[in-house]
Each structure stands twice: as C-alpha cells, then as structure tokens.
Write a protein that holds these residues in place. Structure first.
Motif, PDB file in Angstrom:
ATOM      1  N   GLY A  41       4.534   9.892   5.872  1.00  0.00           N
ATOM      2  CA  GLY A  41       3.731  10.991   6.802  1.00  0.00           C
ATOM      3  C   GLY A  41       2.636  10.516   7.327  1.00  0.00           C
ATOM      4  N   GLU A  42       1.968   9.740   6.775  1.00  0.00           N
ATOM      5  CA  GLU A  42       0.855   9.291   6.927  1.00  0.00           C
ATOM      6  C   GLU A  42       0.928   8.260   8.255  1.00  0.00           C
ATOM      7  OE1 GLU A  42      -3.549   7.395   4.993  1.00  0.00           O
ATOM      8  OE2 GLU A  42      -1.940   8.366   3.859  1.00  0.00           O
ATOM      9  N   LYS A  43      -0.246   8.318   9.118  1.00  0.00           N
ATOM     10  CA  LYS A  43      -0.312   7.467  10.284  1.00  0.00           C
ATOM     11  C   LYS A  43      -1.103   6.190   9.909  1.00  0.00           C
ATOM     12  CE  LYS A  43      -1.789   7.227  15.083  1.00  0.00           C
ATOM     13  NZ  LYS A  43      -2.569   8.127  16.110  1.00  0.00           N
ATOM     14  N   ILE A  44      -0.222   5.050  10.374  1.00  0.00           N
ATOM     15  CA  ILE A  44      -1.109   3.705  10.210  1.00  0.00           C
ATOM     16  C   ILE A  44      -1.992   3.447  11.478  1.00  0.00           C
ATOM     17  CG2 ILE A  44      -0.713   1.238  10.031  1.00  0.00           C
ATOM     18  CD1 ILE A  44       1.842   1.880   8.347  1.00  0.00           C
ATOM     19  N   HIS A  45      -3.062   2.799  11.187  1.00  0.00           N
ATOM     20  CA  HIS A  45      -4.040   2.476  12.426  1.00  0.00           C
ATOM     21  C   HIS A  45      -3.130   2.026  13.786  1.00  0.00           C
ATOM     22  CE1 HIS A  45      -7.205   3.538   9.904  1.00  0.00           C
ATOM     23  NE2 HIS A  45      -6.894   2.729   8.929  1.00  0.00           N
ATOM     24  N   ALA A  46      -3.541   2.095  14.797  1.00  0.00           N
ATOM     25  CA  ALA A  46      -3.037   1.752  16.026  1.00  0.00           C
ATOM     26  C   ALA A  46      -3.376  -0.055  15.939  1.00  0.00           C
ATOM     27  CB  ALA A  46      -3.832   2.175  17.309  1.00  0.00           C
ATOM     28  N   ARG A  47      -2.210  -0.714  16.611  1.00  0.00           N
ATOM     29  CA  ARG A  47      -2.488  -2.148  16.661  1.00  0.00           C
ATOM     30  C   ARG A  47      -3.633  -2.807  16.819  1.00  0.00           C
ATOM     31  NH1 ARG A  47       2.127  -1.576  19.999  1.00  0.00           N
ATOM     32  NH2 ARG A  47       0.910  -2.410  21.507  1.00  0.00           N
ATOM     33  N   SER A  48      -4.560  -2.322  17.498  1.00  0.00           N
ATOM     34  CA  SER A  48      -5.741  -2.875  17.835  1.00  0.00           C
ATOM     35  C   SER A  48      -6.783  -2.839  16.476  1.00  0.00           C
ATOM     36  CB  SER A  48      -6.745  -2.161  18.976  1.00  0.00           C
ATOM     37  OG  SER A  48      -6.948  -0.672  18.690  1.00  0.00           O
ATOM     38  N   THR A  49      -6.644  -1.635  15.769  1.00  0.00           N
ATOM     39  CA  THR A  49      -7.461  -1.445  14.419  1.00  0.00           C
ATOM     40  C   THR A  49      -6.746  -2.220  13.557  1.00  0.00           C
ATOM     41  OG1 THR A  49      -8.210   0.983  15.237  1.00  0.00           O
ATOM     42  CG2 THR A  49      -8.145   0.298  12.755  1.00  0.00           C
ATOM     43  N   LEU A  50      -5.333  -2.248  13.342  1.00  0.00           N
ATOM     44  CA  LEU A  50      -5.028  -3.352  12.494  1.00  0.00           C
ATOM     45  C   LEU A  50      -5.117  -4.632  12.687  1.00  0.00           C
ATOM     46  CD1 LEU A  50      -2.826  -2.803  10.175  1.00  0.00           C
ATOM     47  CD2 LEU A  50      -0.943  -3.261  11.618  1.00  0.00           C
ATOM     48  N   ALA A  51      -5.275  -5.008  14.105  1.00  0.00           N
ATOM     49  CA  ALA A  51      -5.444  -6.374  14.324  1.00  0.00           C
ATOM     50  C   ALA A  51      -6.807  -6.808  13.733  1.00  0.00           C
ATOM     51  CB  ALA A  51      -5.519  -6.706  15.782  1.00  0.00           C
TER      52      ALA A  51
ATOM     53  N   GLN B 271       0.856  -1.228  -0.083  1.00  0.00           N
ATOM     54  CA  GLN B 271      -0.129  -0.154   0.117  1.00  0.00           C
ATOM     55  C   GLN B 271       0.935   1.093   0.228  1.00  0.00           C
ATOM     56  OE1 GLN B 271      -3.215  -0.058   3.172  1.00  0.00           O
ATOM     57  NE2 GLN B 271      -3.363  -2.114   2.843  1.00  0.00           N
ATOM     58  N   ILE B 272       1.912   1.188   0.686  1.00  0.00           N
ATOM     59  CA  ILE B 272       2.829   2.370   0.743  1.00  0.00           C
ATOM     60  C   ILE B 272       3.532   2.523  -0.518  1.00  0.00           C
ATOM     61  CG2 ILE B 272       4.978   3.265   1.760  1.00  0.00           C
ATOM     62  CD1 ILE B 272       4.136   1.691   4.382  1.00  0.00           C
ATOM     63  N   SER B 273       3.944   1.403  -0.995  1.00  0.00           N
ATOM     64  CA  SER B 273       4.798   1.417  -2.500  1.00  0.00           C
ATOM     65  C   SER B 273       3.699   1.904  -3.516  1.00  0.00           C
ATOM     66  CB  SER B 273       5.109   0.056  -2.674  1.00  0.00           C
ATOM     67  OG  SER B 273       5.826  -0.051  -3.950  1.00  0.00           O
ATOM     68  N   ALA B 274       2.300   1.609  -3.509  1.00  0.00           N
ATOM     69  CA  ALA B 274       1.469   2.374  -4.261  1.00  0.00           C
ATOM     70  C   ALA B 274       1.031   3.311  -4.149  1.00  0.00           C
ATOM     71  CB  ALA B 274       0.372   1.190  -4.520  1.00  0.00           C
ATOM     72  N   ASN B 275       1.551   4.181  -3.108  1.00  0.00           N
ATOM     73  CA  ASN B 275       1.222   5.337  -2.540  1.00  0.00           C
ATOM     74  C   ASN B 275      -0.281   5.668  -2.355  1.00  0.00           C
ATOM     75  OD1 ASN B 275       2.536   8.021  -2.058  1.00  0.00           O
ATOM     76  ND2 ASN B 275       1.400   8.850  -3.939  1.00  0.00           N
ATOM     77  N   GLN B 276      -0.983   4.360  -1.762  1.00  0.00           N
ATOM     78  CA  GLN B 276      -1.977   4.391  -1.053  1.00  0.00           C
ATOM     79  C   GLN B 276      -2.142   4.848   0.131  1.00  0.00           C
ATOM     80  OE1 GLN B 276      -3.326   0.373  -1.544  1.00  0.00           O
ATOM     81  NE2 GLN B 276      -3.814   0.632  -3.589  1.00  0.00           N
TER      82      GLN B 276
ATOM     83  N   MET C 233       5.359   5.041  16.809  1.00  0.00           N
ATOM     84  CA  MET C 233       5.002   6.062  17.857  1.00  0.00           C
ATOM     85  C   MET C 233       4.456   5.671  19.033  1.00  0.00           C
ATOM     86  SD  MET C 233       3.867   9.090  15.140  1.00  0.00           S
ATOM     87  CE  MET C 233       2.505   8.024  14.627  1.00  0.00           C
ATOM     88  N   HIS C 234       5.117   5.687  20.142  1.00  0.00           N
ATOM     89  CA  HIS C 234       4.615   4.863  21.266  1.00  0.00           C
ATOM     90  C   HIS C 234       2.934   5.536  21.758  1.00  0.00           C
ATOM     91  CE1 HIS C 234       8.202   3.049  22.164  1.00  0.00           C
ATOM     92  NE2 HIS C 234       8.773   4.028  22.214  1.00  0.00           N
ATOM     93  N   GLY C 235       2.150   4.361  21.815  1.00  0.00           N
ATOM     94  CA  GLY C 235       0.840   4.684  22.160  1.00  0.00           C
ATOM     95  C   GLY C 235       0.022   5.330  20.929  1.00  0.00           C
ATOM     96  N   SER C 236       0.498   5.303  19.858  1.00  0.00           N
ATOM     97  CA  SER C 236      -0.273   6.110  18.846  1.00  0.00           C
ATOM     98  C   SER C 236       0.169   5.827  17.381  1.00  0.00           C
ATOM     99  CB  SER C 236      -0.047   7.713  18.658  1.00  0.00           C
ATOM    100  OG  SER C 236       1.374   7.972  18.420  1.00  0.00           O
ATOM    101  N   GLY C 237       0.288   4.221  17.279  1.00  0.00           N
ATOM    102  CA  GLY C 237       0.611   3.598  16.357  1.00  0.00           C
ATOM    103  C   GLY C 237       1.861   3.820  15.375  1.00  0.00           C
ATOM    104  N   ALA C 238       1.872   4.045  14.232  1.00  0.00           N
ATOM    105  CA  ALA C 238       3.144   4.329  13.278  1.00  0.00           C
ATOM    106  C   ALA C 238       2.966   5.156  12.432  1.00  0.00           C
ATOM    107  CB  ALA C 238       3.738   2.703  12.820  1.00  0.00           C
ATOM    108  N   LYS C 239       4.202   5.732  11.881  1.00  0.00           N
ATOM    109  CA  LYS C 239       3.794   6.771  10.678  1.00  0.00           C
ATOM    110  C   LYS C 239       4.930   6.344   9.532  1.00  0.00           C
ATOM    111  CE  LYS C 239       6.467  10.422  11.131  1.00  0.00           C
ATOM    112  NZ  LYS C 239       6.941  11.868  11.692  1.00  0.00           N
ATOM    113  N   VAL C 240       4.383   6.425   8.468  1.00  0.00           N
ATOM    114  CA  VAL C 240       5.116   6.111   7.061  1.00  0.00           C
ATOM    115  C   VAL C 240       6.235   6.914   6.939  1.00  0.00           C
ATOM    116  CG1 VAL C 240       5.028   5.763   4.787  1.00  0.00           C
ATOM    117  CG2 VAL C 240       3.093   5.133   6.174  1.00  0.00           C
ATOM    118  N   VAL C 241       7.491   6.329   6.706  1.00  0.00           N
ATOM    119  CA  VAL C 241       8.581   7.332   6.481  1.00  0.00           C
ATOM    120  C   VAL C 241       9.366   6.968   5.318  1.00  0.00           C
ATOM    121  CG1 VAL C 241       8.924   7.616   9.131  1.00  0.00           C
ATOM    122  CG2 VAL C 241      10.069   5.749   7.925  1.00  0.00           C
ATOM    123  N   SER C 242       8.974   5.989   4.773  1.00  0.00           N
ATOM    124  CA  SER C 242       9.939   5.697   3.435  1.00  0.00           C
ATOM    125  C   SER C 242       9.386   4.743   2.384  1.00  0.00           C
ATOM    126  CB  SER C 242      11.287   4.982   3.686  1.00  0.00           C
ATOM    127  OG  SER C 242      11.938   4.698   2.575  1.00  0.00           O
TER     128      SER C 242
END
Length: 206
Positions: free
Chosen positions: A28-38, A19-24, A64-73
């Motif tokens: 800088g975009e935030k990925i859902h927290a683990r609970s949502t991803l699960a 999804q990141i590779s396809a620019n979906q 990012m502790h407590g707030s999911g992850a952010k796309v960086v590359s």
C-alpha cells in the motif's frame, strides 16, 4: 565472486523488491516517482521507469499514472528476490567450474609438455648399448641441484654410474664425489634400460 552483470534497471528492481520483502516498503506504500527514483540510484528516468515496469509485470507494484507506483504484493516481491538469488548462485557456480576446468587444463598441458620432453630425450635409448652413456639434460628446477654427488648418493639412488657432466659448455669426465650438479647441466651415465627414467625421477619426483 560476482555473477554475470545484470542490466542496471533490473538491479534497481531487485533492490526495491528486497526492501518490500524485508517490509521496509509496506504493501500500500507509494514508491517515489521516477524522477526521485532516478536521483536516488543515479540513473536516467528511463532506467528508473524500466525498473518500475519490471516490478509491475511481476505483480509486485501497481503503477499509477503521474504519481509513481504502489506496493501491492510482498509475497511476489519475496519470490522475485529468491528467484534472482538462485539464478546468481547458478551463474557463480558456472564461472567457478569454468575457471577450475581452465586451471586443470593448464596443469594437463604442462604435464603433457614434461612427458613429451622426457620421451624425446629417452626414445633413442631403447636399444642402447650398455657401454654407451645415456644423456639427460636437466632443464627444469629441482631441490637436489647445487649438491655434490656425495651428498646426493647418486649411484645408490639411481643405480647408474655417472661418467660425465657438461656444465656451461665444459665437460667434466669421471666427476669426483665433490662435483656438483646444477640446473642446465647435461649428465652422461651408464646403466640398464631404466637408467634414464631412474635419473629423471630422482631429480623430479622429490
């Protein structure tokens, strides 16, 4: 053909990277927290955490502790996808080659069995008296079965003279032109030292 089964968390990491590779998912975009991803992928929170951890180790996201992850590359995401695709391709090739080898080995085993059967039947004929009939049991199927000697043109095709046919425990001596040959019959014939091979080839090389 599917490759070797990968751990679920790595499959999820690959899907996110795609999804990141396809620019979906953009840098800088935030990925859902683990609970949502699960919930999205129907896995446990621990499996989702491990998927994010894989992406973090590869420098694709930044946790990012407590707030999911952010796309960086996006570039690293693309490299990860390409690498996984290449690995899966090699796995598919390995499986395909392994199956081909197994099929070829099965064919060789069958050929070896047929050859041994032929040798067993013909071995004791090497010093055969030309007036003593050769014997050949027709155990394998052939497209020439259920035809008469006249239809088969047996003498002309094999160079041998058929003197008997054993069919279902009944022996027919000097069979006429209308006698038929069936699978399971045993043939008795006279001829030169190549007679057994000639008759065998006649039925099984067509």
């Amino acid at each position: 053909m599917a490759g070797l089964k990968q751990p679920r968390y790595r499959v999820i990491a690959l899907r996110i990277a795609e999804q990141i590779s396809a620019n979906q998912l953009k840098v800088g975009e935030k990925i859902h927290a683990r609970s949502t991803l699960a919930t999205t992928y129907g896995v446990s929170s621990e499996t989702a955490r491990r998927a994010i951890s894989v992406l973090g180790d590869l420098g694709i996201v930044e946790t990012m502790h407590g707030s999911g992850a952010k796309v960086v590359s996006r570039q690293k995401a693309r490299k990860f996808v390409e690498s996984e695709t290449e690995v899966n391709g090699l796995q598919d090739l390995q499986i395909s080659l392994t199956e081909q080898i197994k099929a070829q080995q099965a064919g060789l085993d069958a050929l070896s069995k047929d050859l041994q059967h032929f040798v067993d039947q013909s071995q004791h004929y090497q010093q055969h008296n030309p007036l003593t009939p050769f014997e050949l049991e027709l155990t394998e199927p052939s497209i020439l079965f259920d035809k008469s000697l006249s239809e088969l043109n047996f003498w002309h095709q094999t160079g041998t003279t058929l003197v008997g046919i054993a069919h279902e425990e009944k022996l027919v001596i000097s069979p006429g032109p209308y006698a038929k040959i069936h699978q399971g019959d045993t043939l008795y014939f006279v001829g030169d030292e190549n007679s057994v091979q000639n008759v065998y080839n006649f039925f099984y090389s067509n």
